[in-house]
Scaffold this active site. Structure first.
Site, PDB file in Angstrom:
ATOM      1  CE  LYS A  22     -29.731 123.702   7.722  1.00 42.07           C
ATOM      2  NZ  LYS A  22     -31.021 123.229   7.172  1.00 42.07           N
ATOM      3  CG  ASN A  23     -32.325 122.213  10.619  1.00 44.99           C
ATOM      4  OD1 ASN A  23     -32.257 123.010   9.681  1.00 44.99           O
ATOM      5  ND2 ASN A  23     -31.948 120.969  10.507  1.00 44.99           N
ATOM      6  CB  CYS A 117     -34.165 117.957  -1.949  1.00 46.74           C
ATOM      7  SG  CYS A 117     -33.965 116.933  -0.502  1.00 46.74           S
ATOM      8  NE  ARG A 122     -36.716 116.229   3.126  1.00 51.75           N
ATOM      9  CZ  ARG A 122     -35.779 117.147   3.339  1.00 51.75           C
ATOM     10  NH1 ARG A 122     -34.829 117.307   2.458  1.00 51.75           N
ATOM     11  NH2 ARG A 122     -35.827 117.931   4.403  1.00 51.75           N
ATOM     12  CG  ASP A 306     -29.894 116.533   9.517  1.00 46.65           C
ATOM     13  OD1 ASP A 306     -30.514 117.487  10.011  1.00 46.65           O
ATOM     14  OD2 ASP A 306     -30.313 115.860   8.560  1.00 46.65           O
ATOM     15  NE  ARG A 398     -29.858 124.814   1.445  1.00 50.41           N
ATOM     16  CZ  ARG A 398     -30.732 123.803   1.399  1.00 50.41           C
ATOM     17  NH1 ARG A 398     -30.576 122.851   0.514  1.00 50.41           N
ATOM     18  NH2 ARG A 398     -31.743 123.754   2.238  1.00 50.41           N
TER      19      ARG A 398
HETATM   20  C1  EPZ Z   1     -36.040 118.376   9.108  1.00 50.33           C
HETATM   21  O1  EPZ Z   1     -36.500 118.196   7.802  1.00 50.33           O
HETATM   22  C2  EPZ Z   1     -34.662 119.015   8.983  1.00 50.33           C
HETATM   23  N1  EPZ Z   1     -34.794 120.311   8.318  1.00 50.33           N
HETATM   24  C3  EPZ Z   1     -33.753 118.096   8.185  1.00 50.33           C
HETATM   25  O2  EPZ Z   1     -32.481 118.697   8.174  1.00 50.33           O
HETATM   26  C4  EPZ Z   1     -33.663 116.754   8.912  1.00 50.33           C
HETATM   27  O3  EPZ Z   1     -32.871 115.879   8.141  1.00 50.33           O
HETATM   28  C5  EPZ Z   1     -35.065 116.169   9.086  1.00 50.33           C
HETATM   29  O4  EPZ Z   1     -35.904 117.114   9.784  1.00 50.33           O
HETATM   30  C6  EPZ Z   1     -35.045 114.888   9.892  1.00 50.33           C
HETATM   31  O5  EPZ Z   1     -34.464 115.116  11.136  1.00 50.33           O
HETATM   32  C7  EPZ Z   1     -35.223 121.370   9.039  1.00 50.33           C
HETATM   33  O6  EPZ Z   1     -35.516 121.273  10.219  1.00 50.33           O
HETATM   34  C8  EPZ Z   1     -35.323 122.679   8.307  1.00 50.33           C
HETATM   35  P1  EPZ Z   1     -39.173 115.380   8.383  1.00 50.33           P
HETATM   36  P2  EPZ Z   1     -38.052 117.783   7.549  1.00 50.33           P
HETATM   37  O7  EPZ Z   1     -40.476 116.023   8.035  1.00 50.33           O
HETATM   38  O8  EPZ Z   1     -38.884 118.379   8.625  1.00 50.33           O
HETATM   39  C9  EPZ Z   1     -41.461 112.058   5.932  1.00 50.33           C
HETATM   40  C10 EPZ Z   1     -30.521 119.505   7.194  1.00 50.33           C
HETATM   41  O9  EPZ Z   1     -29.587 118.888   6.693  1.00 50.33           O
HETATM   42  N2  EPZ Z   1     -42.564 113.046   5.810  1.00 50.33           N
HETATM   43  O10 EPZ Z   1     -38.832 115.187   9.805  1.00 50.33           O
HETATM   44  O11 EPZ Z   1     -38.369 118.112   6.129  1.00 50.33           O
HETATM   45  C11 EPZ Z   1     -40.222 112.474   5.154  1.00 50.33           C
HETATM   46  O12 EPZ Z   1     -40.315 112.077   3.807  1.00 50.33           O
HETATM   47  C12 EPZ Z   1     -31.936 119.077   6.898  1.00 50.33           C
HETATM   48  O13 EPZ Z   1     -30.412 120.472   7.979  1.00 50.33           O
HETATM   49  C13 EPZ Z   1     -43.741 112.660   5.183  1.00 50.33           C
HETATM   50  O14 EPZ Z   1     -43.881 111.532   4.713  1.00 50.33           O
HETATM   51  O15 EPZ Z   1     -38.002 116.238   7.724  1.00 50.33           O
HETATM   52  C14 EPZ Z   1     -39.123 111.749   5.892  1.00 50.33           C
HETATM   53  O16 EPZ Z   1     -39.053 110.415   5.416  1.00 50.33           O
HETATM   54  C15 EPZ Z   1     -31.978 117.974   5.857  1.00 50.33           C
HETATM   55  N3  EPZ Z   1     -44.760 113.573   5.082  1.00 50.33           N
HETATM   56  C16 EPZ Z   1     -39.614 111.730   7.346  1.00 50.33           C
HETATM   57  O17 EPZ Z   1     -41.016 112.021   7.279  1.00 50.33           O
HETATM   58  C17 EPZ Z   1     -44.650 114.835   5.591  1.00 50.33           C
HETATM   59  O18 EPZ Z   1     -45.617 115.614   5.483  1.00 50.33           O
HETATM   60  C18 EPZ Z   1     -38.955 112.786   8.236  1.00 50.33           C
HETATM   61  O19 EPZ Z   1     -39.052 114.015   7.567  1.00 50.33           O
HETATM   62  C19 EPZ Z   1     -43.431 115.212   6.220  1.00 50.33           C
HETATM   63  C20 EPZ Z   1     -42.412 114.296   6.333  1.00 50.33           C
END
Ligand code: EPZ
Length: 419
Positions: A22-23, A117, A122, A306, A398
């Protein structure tokens, strides 16, 4: 709203195929916006989030056709809308992935702020700051990110925090920018590598994907591609944990064991015998109860956040005490409250869940709150005594393709019941 009714106690035994990731599929489908030539994406999982992404792309004017073998053809030669509306973005945060491609190819984008969420705030500040560093003019008003740029320019971007979709969004933006972009402290996830492979096959000039420094030299235009999405490591890991929790023996085909090393090591620590092949993973628990393990989630190649809820469920029925520390998201223990309703002995201390395994969980009506929490609850139901009813399973749909079919293939007593 559908529910899943699970009668626990049967070990999972048998063989299933892992679906496409998915990701990886989500950023790759968004990446189709970068080219005026059609692209073919294969092994696309049949998931709600994929359907949402396709609906979003179609609303922009992208022509999308499927065949009956999970292959999708996308033609972005006539994109009329550069806008991602709140109605769609609120159902799937990953819609933010159209931001980079829209600004890079069309010089403009209006993307609804994804909002938080269940698992956390996020924020997407790093996505926005990266685009600004590349010369985009970005304002956030009325809940929308409005970005404009004559042409993005290459930049040297150092991420404060490792962000998966932030890395993906800016890699896609940089692919058509003028000059060279360096992404430092970039995410190393296999899904980032898969996206880089897709973009490279379109003609992008990318090196270093999979390391924390990615170099992209922008080109003037990108062409078509024919790409096969890699296997979903989180789906695979989820079924491996199901086998470990029920004492079963499961073989996963079309898997990619090399993307699951941190999870495999922990399952072996829990007492599982695991044999891996080129594209297969076989786990044999031999009827044994798992032993508790300590987990600390970190960016790839560390233990994936995850898989945290699934390991909470495993520790809940394991021998001994295991600690689970969540370092990525600030509120990713929602599943613990529901596991406690099933008799789990878990206490939360800050960002750590201390799980003391119990001999048996007892079935109870539980509620899914987010995608991976719901997976953890399904696994708990498989191991529990009695009939567990998991509500709000749209969360499961999802990210897990035909979950009850695949679990039934492994011998589970599970069925989807309408409200
Ligand atoms: C991706 O989400 C995945 N989703 C998530 O999978 C996964 O849990 C996550 O990466 C971490 O591995 C997809 O790839 C579609 P991040 P993402 O940006 O990119 C902070 C699932 O279950 N952050 O890596 O949204 C954020 O708050 C989903 O399939 C900022 O502060 O996660 C978090 O603490 C859930 N500012 C950390 O970074 C930003 O601009 C990591 O988030 C972006 C992120």
């Amino acid at each position: 709203m559908d529910k899943l009714l699970i009668r626990g106690g049967t070990p999972l035994n048998g063989t299933i195929n892992v679906s496409g990731a998915k990701n990886a599929a989500l950023p790759i489908l968004a990446g189709a916006l970068l080219s005026a030539e059609p692209v073919i994406v294969r092994n696309v999982p049949q998931l709600k989030d994929v359907a949402t992404t396709i609906t979003l792309l179609q609303s922009m004017g992208v022509e999308v056709t499927f065949d009956d073998k999970l292959n999708v053809e996308l033609d972005a030669s006539n994109v009329t809308q550069r806008r991602a509306p709140y109605e769609l973005v609120k159902t799937m945060r990953a819609s933010i992935l159209v931001l980079g491609p829209l600004v890079a190819r069309f010089g403009e984008a209006a993307v609804s702020l994804p909002g938080g969420c269940a698992i956390g705030a996020r924020p997407v500040n790093l996505h926005v700051e990266g685009l600004e560093a590349m010369g985009a003019h970005v304002v956030v008003e009325n809940g929308f990110i409005l970005a404009r740029a004559d042409r993005l320019a290459g930049a040297h971007i150092v991420f404060d925090t490792v962000t998966v979709t932030g890395t993906e969004n800016l890699m896609m933006a940089a692919a058509l920018a003028d000059g060279e972009t360096l992404l430092e402290n970039a995410a190393r996830e296999p899904e980032v590598i898969d996206l880089a492979r897709f973009l490279t096959s379109m003609g992008a000039n990318i090196s270093g994907a999979g390391t924390s420094t990615i170099r992209i030299v922008g080109v003037d235009r990108l062409g078509g591609a024919d790409h096969t999405v890699l296997p979903d490591r989180i789906e695979a890991g989820t079924y491996l944990v199901g086998a470990a929790m029920t004492g079963g023996k499961v073989r996963l085909n079309r898997a990619s064991p090399q993307t699951l090393e941190a999870v495999i090591v922990k399952l072996q620590e829990a007492g599982a015998r695991i044999v891996t092949g080129e594209d297969s993973i076989e786990i044999d628990m031999g009827g044994r109860r798992p032993v508790s393990v300590d987990i600390r989630t970190t960016p790839y190649p560390g233990f994936p956040t995850d898989m945290q809820a699934q390991f909470c469920a495993m520790n809940a029925v394991a021998e001994g005490v295991g600690t689970i520390t969540e370092t990525i998201f600030e509120n990713r223990f929602q599943h613990v409250l529901e596991l406690q309703r099933m008799g789990a002995d878990i206490r939360i201390e800050g960002h750590t869940a201390v799980c003391r395994g119990v001999d048996k969980l007892t079935a109870a009506p539980v509620m899914a709150t987010d995608l991976r929490a719901s997976a953890g609850l399904v696994l708990a139901g498989l191991a529990a005594e009695g009939d567990t009813l998991v509500d709000r399973i749209y969360h499961v749909d999802r990210g897990y393709e035909r979950i009850e079919e695949k679990l039934r293939q492994l011998g589970a007593d599970i069925k989807r019941v309408p409200n």
